[in-house]
Design a protein around this motif. Structure first.
Motif, mmCIF file in Angstrom:
data_model
loop_
_atom_site.group_PDB
_atom_site.id
_atom_site.type_symbol
_atom_site.label_atom_id
_atom_site.label_comp_id
_atom_site.label_asym_id
_atom_site.label_seq_id
_atom_site.Cartn_x
_atom_site.Cartn_y
_atom_site.Cartn_z
ATOM 1 N N VAL B 7 0.982 -1.389 0.040
ATOM 2 C CA VAL B 7 0.120 0.083 -0.050
ATOM 3 C C VAL B 7 0.871 1.429 0.189
ATOM 4 O O VAL B 7 2.054 1.134 0.572
ATOM 5 N N PRO B 9 0.246 5.074 1.148
ATOM 6 C CA PRO B 9 -0.648 6.134 1.843
ATOM 7 C C PRO B 9 -0.971 7.227 1.049
ATOM 8 O O PRO B 9 -2.197 7.498 1.028
ATOM 9 N N SER B 10 -0.144 7.798 0.186
ATOM 10 C CA SER B 10 -0.426 9.120 -0.382
ATOM 11 C C SER B 10 -1.200 8.885 -1.973
ATOM 12 O O SER B 10 -1.131 9.795 -2.747
ATOM 13 N N ALA B 11 -1.312 7.565 -2.431
ATOM 14 C CA ALA B 11 -2.031 7.421 -3.508
ATOM 15 C C ALA B 11 -3.236 8.058 -3.683
ATOM 16 O O ALA B 11 -3.904 8.414 -2.635
ATOM 17 N N GLU B 12 -3.835 7.965 -4.886
ATOM 18 C CA GLU B 12 -5.194 8.498 -5.155
ATOM 19 C C GLU B 12 -6.179 7.844 -4.548
ATOM 20 O O GLU B 12 -7.186 8.444 -3.981
ATOM 21 N N LEU B 13 -6.020 6.514 -4.106
ATOM 22 C CA LEU B 13 -7.108 5.681 -3.807
ATOM 23 C C LEU B 13 -6.820 5.555 -2.022
ATOM 24 O O LEU B 13 -5.617 5.477 -1.814
ATOM 25 N N PRO B 14 -7.914 5.712 -1.227
ATOM 26 C CA PRO B 14 -7.536 5.387 0.474
ATOM 27 C C PRO B 14 -7.154 3.828 0.509
ATOM 28 O O PRO B 14 -7.277 3.281 -0.407
ATOM 29 N N ILE B 15 -6.371 3.913 1.466
ATOM 30 C CA ILE B 15 -5.663 2.373 1.997
ATOM 31 C C ILE B 15 -6.685 1.124 1.613
ATOM 32 O O ILE B 15 -6.176 0.078 1.105
ATOM 33 N N TYR B 16 -7.769 1.208 2.241
ATOM 34 C CA TYR B 16 -8.680 0.115 2.311
ATOM 35 C C TYR B 16 -9.197 -0.171 0.826
ATOM 36 O O TYR B 16 -9.314 -1.523 0.500
ATOM 37 N N ARG B 17 -9.304 0.767 -0.048
ATOM 38 C CA ARG B 17 -9.521 0.512 -1.330
ATOM 39 C C ARG B 17 -8.370 -0.124 -2.192
ATOM 40 O O ARG B 17 -8.486 -0.966 -3.115
ATOM 41 N N GLN B 18 -7.092 0.213 -1.693
ATOM 42 C CA GLN B 18 -5.902 -0.165 -2.350
ATOM 43 C C GLN B 18 -5.845 -1.803 -2.099
ATOM 44 O O GLN B 18 -5.405 -2.648 -2.944
ATOM 45 N N VAL B 50 -0.602 -0.766 8.683
ATOM 46 C CA VAL B 50 -1.818 0.058 8.647
ATOM 47 C C VAL B 50 -2.703 -0.374 9.930
ATOM 48 O O VAL B 50 -2.523 -1.483 10.248
ATOM 49 N N SER B 51 -3.815 0.594 10.189
ATOM 50 C CA SER B 51 -4.716 0.252 11.159
ATOM 51 C C SER B 51 -5.350 -1.047 11.001
ATOM 52 O O SER B 51 -5.742 -1.278 9.984
ATOM 53 N N HIS B 53 -8.313 -1.472 11.668
ATOM 54 C CA HIS B 53 -9.586 -0.964 11.280
ATOM 55 C C HIS B 53 -9.674 -0.917 9.960
ATOM 56 O O HIS B 53 -10.715 -1.316 9.290
ATOM 57 N N LYS B 57 -12.033 -3.083 7.358
ATOM 58 C CA LYS B 57 -13.023 -2.464 6.469
ATOM 59 C C LYS B 57 -12.716 -2.943 5.076
ATOM 60 O O LYS B 57 -13.561 -3.265 4.225
#
Lengths: 309, 137
Positions: B7, B9-18, B50-51, B53, B57
């Motif tokens: 993952v 963190p600063s990519a376009e998609l939030p981490i859970y989407r990645q 990563v968290s 949580h 998700k």
């Protein structure tokens, strides 16, 4: 259950202007909330107020439903706190620092402390002053966590650490969450760390809460529109558009943050302003921070729109 | 069992989407097969830093999409024959389709050639899946 509630929190230093000028937000059990804001925005002040180390000059603060000034002992006993400039007594050995905290906190969990010391690979014998900055942070974190606090408050936990030590600290915090699952309120300037850790983001600006939202919702419901040759566009008109949240001028083009999908914000700009050269994208937290806090932010009414629904 | 996931963190998609996207990719090329057990959300959280949580998700989203299933007390498994709703297919395919179309425009490739390339890539993935399936003892 509400772990912490801040209502209309005000604080000024001396006769200066209010650092905090009416902060409202609350913390639910189990949440990991990142407190963001520019230097001097009042993050440390707010965290110190939560700890009962400072008093709010108006409004109210409740931690576990208690007043952190009147019920100071009980509140402090149930919070784990690592200050930005945490100073541990350098002349003590690591084992002695742990022993000292153990004697102060009746809820100290020996088994958890042992397991964490082992996972952090912390030596027991050396004096604290001989530890690296990263190791000293880990000792402070262990001391804050071993009593199994109901709320963990971390002020710039990774400040001053090199990238490797920062990553290690982050790994530590994740393990901690896995081991002890607790409510966390932390401040940080490292947006990538915030993306890795936080469920929710509270951004403070001009003494108030500017943004309070789930991190993922923030990431998925905002976009940044770049208007090329934006010099002809009326910034006030732009800011007045539905969904437009902030505007900033940058090297001849205009940057606008919309609380809309990229495609929707492009459509709004084309329809309402006849803008032709527009490109909207999703943005990460780092850009959002810069775009919001480095530009013209609307005041008053628009703040309310970003509260969680 | 670790997952082929990374993952940013600063990519376009939030981490859970990645995480969701990369599990989908791993299934598409057969690196993850039906019946494969995913690491627990805590294990994966430590691995990716990563968290927990966030991983939870991502797993919830994968379950919602029918790609994995939780067996209570026994972990999370890749499902057989998972397919997304058409709306979800569109949502997921739109961005890569757009960037592919943009690339094609820039290099001057006609749509026919893009279509042909897509079929070739699809055949490649099929054969990767087949090869990995065959490699299982």
């Amino acid at each position: 259950m509400k772990i912490a509630e801040f209502n209309d929190v005000h604080r000024a230093y001396g006769r200066g202007k209010d650092v905090l000028a009416g902060v409202d937000f609350s913390l639910e059990a189990g949440q990991i909330v990142a407190l963001l804001g520019k230097n001097g925005a009042g993050k440390t002040t707010l965290l110190r107020i939560a700890m009962g180390l400072l008093e709010t000059q108006r409004g109210s603060v409740r931690i576990f439903g208690l007043d952190p000034r009147k019920d100071a002992v009980e509140v402090k006993r149930r919070i784990g706190y690592v200050a930005e400039d945490q100073i541990l007594p350098g002349f003590l050995r690591v084992s002695e620092v742990l022993e000292l905290h153990r004697s102060l906190f009746p809820t100290w969990d020996d088994e958890l402390a042992r397991r964490l010391a082992e996972r952090f690979d912390l030596p027991a014998r050396p004096k604290v002053k001989t530890l690296s900055k990263g190791q000293a942070r880990q000792v402070a974190l262990l001391c804050a966590v071993a009593p199994r606090p109901e709320l963990l408050i971390l002020d710039e936990p990774a400040g001053g650490l090199d990238p490797a030590a920062r990553r290690e600290f982050l790994e530590t915090s994740i393990r901690l969450l896995n081991e002890a699952g607790t409510t966390i309120l932390f401040s940080s300037h490292y947006m990538s760390d915030v993306e890795r850790m936080a469920d929710r983001v509270v951004m403070i600006h001009d003494g108030r809460v500017l943004i309070d939202n789930e991190l993922d919702a923030l990431r998925e419901s905002y976009s940044l529109a770049l208007l090329n040759g934006g010099a002809h566009v009326d910034q006030e008109k732009l800011l007045a558009l539905d969904g437009c949240f902030a505007v900033r001028e940058r090297a001849g083009s205009l940057h606008a943050i919309f609380q809309l999908d990229p495609q929707e914000s492009e459509a709004v700009l084309e329809r309402e302003l006849g803008a032709v050269d527009v490109r909207a994208t999703r943005i990460a937290l780092e850009e959002m921070f810069i775009e919001l806090l480095g530009g013209t932010v609307p005041s008053g009414g628009k703040r309310g729109e970003v509260r969680p629904s | 069992m670790s997952l082929p996931i990374h993952v940013l963190p600063s990519a376009e998609l939030p981490i859970y989407r990645q995480i969701v996207g990369q599990v989908l990719d791993a299934v598409a090329c057969g690196r993850l097969r039906p019946g494969h057990r995913l690491p627990s959300h805590r294990e994966l959280a430590e691995e990716l830093v990563v968290s927990p949580h966030t991983v939870e998700k991502a797993y919830d989203e994968l379950k919602r999409q029918g790609l994995v299933r939780a067996r209570p007390g026994n972990g999370t498994y890749v499902e057989d024959g998972a397919a997304l709703e058409p709306a979800a297919q569109h949502e997921r395919l739109y961005a890569p389709a757009r960037s592919l179309a943009a690339e094609a425009h820039v290099v001057g490739a006609p749509l026919g050639r893009v279509r042909k390339l897509l079929s070739e890539v699809d055949a490649e993935l099929r054969s990767e899946r087949h090869r990995r399936k065959g490699g299982r003892s």
